[in-house]
Write a protein that holds these residues in place. Structure first.
Motif: not given
Length: 171
Positions: A134-146
């Motif tokens: 449920t975090e915002n997209s910016l927070t999720l993008a910082n953890h995205y590993n692809s």
């Protein structure tokens, strides 16, 4: 033709959508979809995609799972090239909806069983974590590993090796 990447994303999107919280309130109380049902839904999406690179999908029963440590087998490869990778996969659902949430239900003995069984089959033992964060997209993008551009719904299923999970016990 459906690519393997598109097929896997399709399953991840399904899980993301199914785990989206439903606001409980006056006259509404809905339980989350159980892990086995989520696994079935994801596997059905893989089948529906008709991806030629998926050669085998085999979900097993709980008795066999206790002996082998996995929920389903997935074989990816090419018949014409004669090259395949077999994955034995244990599915787990994130109970909370934050990046910092922990998968409390990880059974490290099961991770060891999965690693050993996979090795005996010359294949890979993996964990598939089902998510809807449920975090915002910016927070999720910082953890995205692809290698692909950020796409939050593709985080619906994240993967880790059984070996990596086992190593968490030592930390």
């Amino acid at each position: 033709m459906t690519t393997l990447e598109d097929t896997l994303k399709r399953a991840a999107y399904k899980i993301w959508d199914e785990l989206e919280p439903v606001p409980n309130g006056s006259g509404i109380k809905i339980f989350e979809v159980r892990e086995e049902a989520l696994t079935t839904m994801a596997l059905k999406e893989l089948v529906r995609a008709s991806c030629p690179e998926i050669d085998k999908i085999l979900m097993i029963g709980s008795k066999t799972e206790k002996l082998t440590g996995y929920d389903f087998e997935l074989a990816i490869g090419s018949k014409s090239k004669g090259k395949y990778v077999r994955f034995f996969i244990q599915a787990k659902t994130l109970k909370n909806k934050k990046i910092s949430s922990k998968y409390e239900e990880i059974d490290f003995d099961q991770a060891t069983t999965l690693s050993e069984f996979s090795k005996s089959q010359s294949s890979l033992g993996m964990y598939a974590f089902f998510n809807h964060l449920t975090e915002n997209s910016l927070t999720l993008a910082n953890h995205y590993n692809s290698a692909t551009p950020f796409d939050k719904k593709s985080i619906g299923i994240t993967i880790a090796s059984a070996y990596s999970i086992r190593m968490l016990r030592s930390k």
